[in-house]
Scaffold this active site. Sequence first.
Site, PDB file in Angstrom:
ATOM      1  CD  GLU A   1      -2.483   1.165   2.756  1.00 42.83           C
ATOM      2  OE1 GLU A   1      -3.484   1.887   2.877  1.00 42.83           O
ATOM      3  OE2 GLU A   1      -2.036   0.471   3.693  1.00 42.83           O
ATOM      4  CG  HIS A   2       1.379   3.448   2.840  1.00 44.22           C
ATOM      5  ND1 HIS A   2       0.658   2.680   3.741  1.00 44.22           N
ATOM      6  CD2 HIS A   2       0.596   4.508   2.527  1.00 44.22           C
ATOM      7  CE1 HIS A   2      -0.507   3.267   3.966  1.00 44.22           C
ATOM      8  NE2 HIS A   2      -0.580   4.373   3.241  1.00 44.22           N
TER       9      HIS A   2
END
EC number: 1.1.1.23
Length: 428
Positions: free
Chosen positions: A324-325
Amino acid sequence: MILMNNPGDKEVLRLLKQRMESVSQVEETVKEIIRRVKEEGDRALEEFLKRFEKHPVGIENLRVTEKEISEAQVEEEFVETIKIVIEDLKEFHRRQEERSFFFTTKGGSFLGEMVVPLESVGIYVPGGKVPYFSTLLMCAVPAIVAGVERIAVTTPPNENGGISPYILKTCEILGLKEIYRMGGAHAVAALTYGTETVKPVDKIVGPGGVFVTLAKKHVYGDVGIDSIAGPSEIAIVTDGSADLDLIAADFLSQAEHDENAMSVVITTSKEVFEKLPQVIERHLEALPEERRKTARISTENFGTIILTDSLKRAFEISNLIAPEHLEVLVENPFEPLGHIKNAGSVFLGKYTCESVGDYGAGPNHVLPTFRSARFSSGLRVSDFTKKIFITHLSEEDFRRKSELYSKMARWEGFEAHARAIDVRREKL
């Protein structure tokens, strides 16, 4: 915490599979909740409100009143901060706007693509423990920029049955008035199918825990969704040039979100590999008790440090994880950009911790999880629009091309298609 020394792809995928399996254990429960809300409406919804919410909520007070919204009390500094962040987010998201286009062919036909905002959107704002007003901003601003007419907000109530004044004040600043005090799979089901009290929407956006993530996955097709935005993830790629305290702090910034959150450090430095666990522990002890408890469980179950023999391999593993990050804490953070294939959002350099992305640097923080960054993107303005094709065929183009289209229809075996063309040709 899991330590992996030069793992192969299969070992990394096995780790990811274990996390997915831990989440899927509640899948049957989620399916049953969705089925009952779809079939029984308010009756089932009220049962789940009493069973799952921290404070039992009745159907009669499910919707937040305008009086509650207007009476929400927060610091003036909060109001000013939110207004600044809204403008920053709008500046970024306006650049994502897509324009309709139309053109006329040489034969006089009029063709085009019309960009139209969705009529209604439901925003899921995680809540209960902490007020995720930042998520509300990230979901609402692109919807507003896109021109969505109806925006409904749903968020779990706190232990007193109320909604955080920070959430309510943010709604007021944004001009949002349709707010429900409900969370979990039953909230997703209610927004999808509607009940006697809740009007259905065309699309649901926003992250949530396991129940919300699985519910969105199961209702997709009956309603639009943004992506599989579930328990948080971060991968940090470092060559050892970054301060260990920075790495540890960023590692825990995601671990504190959820017991199913996943924080991974991928490093080429043996020193980082060996010393980082102790630094993480020191930072963990400094957290407030509730956040420390969540972060510790997450770290023990899914916290991972991986040692690789090259940055090239580090990014291969990162692309496999599709986090996601993704933080890039290397000496020259722009240099590896060409190696990044799969990530929801990328944060470059020591001053760009993931936290600044959470609170309004510009790009959205509603991002794909569970490896879905391989094929999907973070929330953007186009998620709140649809494209409608426009065709007006001129007589000249019809005369010139209709016989071709008629033949194509017959080659595919569709006689009625061909006749619809032929009957017009006969009347020319």
